[in-house]
Design an enzyme around this catalytic site. Sequence first.
Site, PDB file in Angstrom:
ATOM      1  CG  ASP A  50      -0.373  -0.093   2.511  1.00  0.00           C
ATOM      2  OD1 ASP A  50       0.871  -0.147   2.593  1.00  0.00           O
ATOM      3  OD2 ASP A  50      -1.125  -0.104   3.512  1.00  0.00           O
ATOM      4  CB  SER A  51       4.574   1.760  -0.200  1.00  0.00           C
ATOM      5  OG  SER A  51       4.825   0.655  -1.038  1.00  0.00           O
ATOM      6  CG  ASP A  89       0.559  -4.127   2.103  1.00  0.00           C
ATOM      7  OD1 ASP A  89       0.857  -5.037   2.902  1.00  0.00           O
ATOM      8  OD2 ASP A  89       1.293  -3.148   1.879  1.00  0.00           O
ATOM      9  CE  LYS A 119       3.549  -5.830   3.753  1.00  0.00           C
ATOM     10  NZ  LYS A 119       3.047  -4.683   4.529  1.00  0.00           N
ATOM     11  CD  GLU A 121       0.758  -1.301   8.249  1.00  0.00           C
ATOM     12  OE1 GLU A 121       0.338  -0.552   9.153  1.00  0.00           O
ATOM     13  OE2 GLU A 121       1.238  -0.869   7.176  1.00  0.00           O
ATOM     14  CD  GLU A 188       8.173   0.139   7.202  1.00  0.00           C
ATOM     15  OE1 GLU A 188       7.224  -0.625   6.908  1.00  0.00           O
ATOM     16  OE2 GLU A 188       8.301   1.279   6.708  1.00  0.00           O
TER      17      GLU A 188
HETATM   18  O1  KIV Z   1       3.614  -1.085   1.514  1.00  0.00           O
HETATM   19  C1  KIV Z   1       4.806  -1.405   1.503  1.00  0.00           C
HETATM   20  O2  KIV Z   1       5.553  -1.140   0.551  1.00  0.00           O
HETATM   21  C2  KIV Z   1       5.329  -2.103   2.661  1.00  0.00           C
HETATM   22  C3  KIV Z   1       6.812  -2.217   2.763  1.00  0.00           C
HETATM   23  C4  KIV Z   1       7.377  -0.944   3.255  1.00  0.00           C
HETATM   24  C5  KIV Z   1       7.221  -3.365   3.583  1.00  0.00           C
HETATM   25  O3  KIV Z   1       4.595  -2.529   3.487  1.00  0.00           O
END
Ligand code: KIV
Length: 271
Positions: A50-51, A89, A119, A121, A188
């Site tokens: 989600d970056s 994510d 994934k 958090e 992270e």
């Molecule tokens: O969203 C993302 O790119 C991430 C990485 C920073 C691990 O979660």
Amino acid sequence: MTSDAPKRVRVHHLQAAKDKGDKLVMLTAYDAVTARIFDEAGVDMLLVGDSMGNTMHGYGTTLPVTLDEMLVAARAVAGAARHAFVVADLPFGTYEAGPEQALASAVRVMKETGVAAVKFEGGRRVARQVRALTDAGIPVVGHLGYTPQSENLLGGPRVQGRGEEASLRLREDALAIAEAGAVAIVLEMVPAPLAKEVTEIVGVPTIGIGAGAGCDGQVLVWVDMAGMTDWSPRFSKRFGEVGAALAAAAKAYADEVRAGTFPDDSHSFGA
Ligand code: KIV
């Protein structure tokens, strides 16, 4: 992984890599073009992170990213990857309410994109979600330490797990989600000694970003890794200057169009 890497990386290969001491290589990707390039370069795991909210959409944070945006990007990446284990994510607001919400979101991701895992958090607070998805046959990658979806609570990107209490919390979170079934854990912005310790005590692979060399693998946001922007985080490294190369290509194109030298006969159709 090394040269005897499998044709298609599957969930058991991640654990095998940890057990053998082979480092796992992960990069973010948000579209088919970059996914194909990274996949062909032999990257083991692609993260549709989600970056993308920061890197692709200009939102400034990951918080506005929606499940629909994630589905589009994840489908593109999973469709392009032939080798890598693709992880998507779960965006902010799509899993925190409880196992039912997490399962509904993850089922959409798995049905509609073709990724291999999701994934999300958090530690103990999302252990029930990890268990529910695992029980439904969906591999989960955890994410501890600095968790960008909680940036407002954490006060921005700051190292997490410093001090006795915080490091104990992080160790317990890692053990809880591993126990609940997580197949790997992203760490992270965690002090390197703590990340190494977590790597030694959890059974599953750890993948570090700003967490030192003691993790089982590393992940970077691809625009940082490739040098696409002026600024990148201290823990990242520019392995290329792709932004400058792209700007030079765009300028050369503009110069030729303005000079009337592009297209020439070899790039035009005859009668
Ligand atoms: O969203 C993302 O790119 C991430 C990485 C920073 C691990 O979660």
